[in-house]
Design an enzyme around this catalytic site. Structure first.
Site, PDB file in Angstrom:
ATOM      1  N   GLU A 199     -60.850  12.536 -19.423  1.00  0.00           N
ATOM      2  CA  GLU A 199     -60.792  14.183 -19.075  1.00  0.00           C
ATOM      3  C   GLU A 199     -62.193  14.366 -18.750  1.00  0.00           C
ATOM      4  O   GLU A 199     -63.227  13.834 -18.837  1.00  0.00           O
ATOM      5  CB  GLU A 199     -60.736  14.565 -20.666  1.00  0.00           C
ATOM      6  CG  GLU A 199     -60.564  16.116 -20.732  1.00  0.00           C
ATOM      7  CD  GLU A 199     -59.568  16.833 -19.863  1.00  0.00           C
ATOM      8  OE1 GLU A 199     -59.864  16.848 -18.798  1.00  0.00           O
ATOM      9  OE2 GLU A 199     -58.572  17.226 -20.634  1.00  0.00           O
TER      10      GLU A 199
ATOM     11  N   HIS B 235     -51.728  12.154 -22.737  1.00  0.00           N
ATOM     12  CA  HIS B 235     -51.757  11.459 -24.048  1.00  0.00           C
ATOM     13  C   HIS B 235     -51.118  12.427 -25.025  1.00  0.00           C
ATOM     14  O   HIS B 235     -50.880  13.760 -24.872  1.00  0.00           O
ATOM     15  CB  HIS B 235     -53.162  11.197 -24.687  1.00  0.00           C
ATOM     16  CG  HIS B 235     -53.879  12.418 -24.675  1.00  0.00           C
ATOM     17  ND1 HIS B 235     -53.790  13.433 -25.876  1.00  0.00           N
ATOM     18  CD2 HIS B 235     -54.786  12.972 -23.808  1.00  0.00           C
ATOM     19  CE1 HIS B 235     -54.678  14.294 -25.748  1.00  0.00           C
ATOM     20  NE2 HIS B 235     -55.346  14.240 -24.554  1.00  0.00           N
TER      21      HIS B 235
END
Length: 213
Positions: A82, A9
């Site tokens: 994550e 990202h």
């Protein structure tokens, strides 16, 4: 054979100040949005069959910028998140040793089986996370065999995938880059991952040049 453009990202305010995010849902900052737009332009010429991201907003917002230029729907999958760091989440890297000296030492040592103190959520061990991350990428690739996929995820996921592709133990120090909004091109042949291109962020510099900055 499945081709994947695996993307971390764009930047968040917490990335910039080195604050651990994990499963906390931190949005892109202005720089992250600029990176996402530049990434979208860089990938606009690629033939793509699907776009999928982590369900956390920093990944989904990055992926949405790409999806709009391809006129494709964005799919999300929580297995691309994550690593969950438990009570580490929300702390600056420099604060970890003060708050959790023993767990910090395990983190620095890359202990694969250490479980950090729980926070809002139960922390994942490094080994658990790596298995989840690589498993998610391979599962999605196998489900869409023969397709070209843009997959937007997180730094830890990219780290785990690179190690799996190159046979690097998860306990070894990182000697490769994992950059925000860089392009990482990998291939899945049904049995193994192969890295074709890694950590290409030339589009981000080009975008700055276009703006005269």
């Amino acid at each position: 054979m499945t081709e994947i453009f695996l993307i971390r990202h764009g930047e968040t305010a917490w990335n910039a100040e080195r604050r651990l995010q994990g499963h906390l849902d931190i949005p892109l900052n202005d720089e992250g949005r600029r990176q996402a737009a530049a990434l979208a332009r860089a990938l606009a010429g690629e033939t793509v069959d699907m776009i999928i991201s982590s369900d956390l907003s920093r990944a989904a917002s990055t992926a949405q910028a790409v999806a709009e230029l391809h006129d494709l729907p964005l799919q999300t999958d929580a297995s691309l998140r994550e690593r969950c760091f438990g009570a580490f989440e929300g702390l600056l890297y420099d604060e970890l040793e003060t708050h959790f000296p023993e767990a910090y030492a395990q983190w620095r040592a890359r202990d694969p089986d250490a479980r950090y103190p729980d926070g809002e959520r139960r922390a994942e061990t490094f080994a658990e996370f790596a298995q989840r991350a690589v498993g998610a990428v391979c599962r999605i690739a196998e489900m869409h065999r023969g397709k070209r996929i843009i997959m937007v995820s997180h730094g830890g996921v990219l780290d785990a995938v690179y190690r799996a592709a190159h046979g690097i133990d998860i306990t070894a120090p990182r000697n490769f880059d994992v950059l925000n909004a860089s392009i990482n091109h990998i291939r899945w042949d049904g049995e193994r991952l192969e890295v074709l291109r890694w950590s290409d962020n030339s589009h981000l510099t080009a975008a700055l040049d276009e703006l005269g900055n």
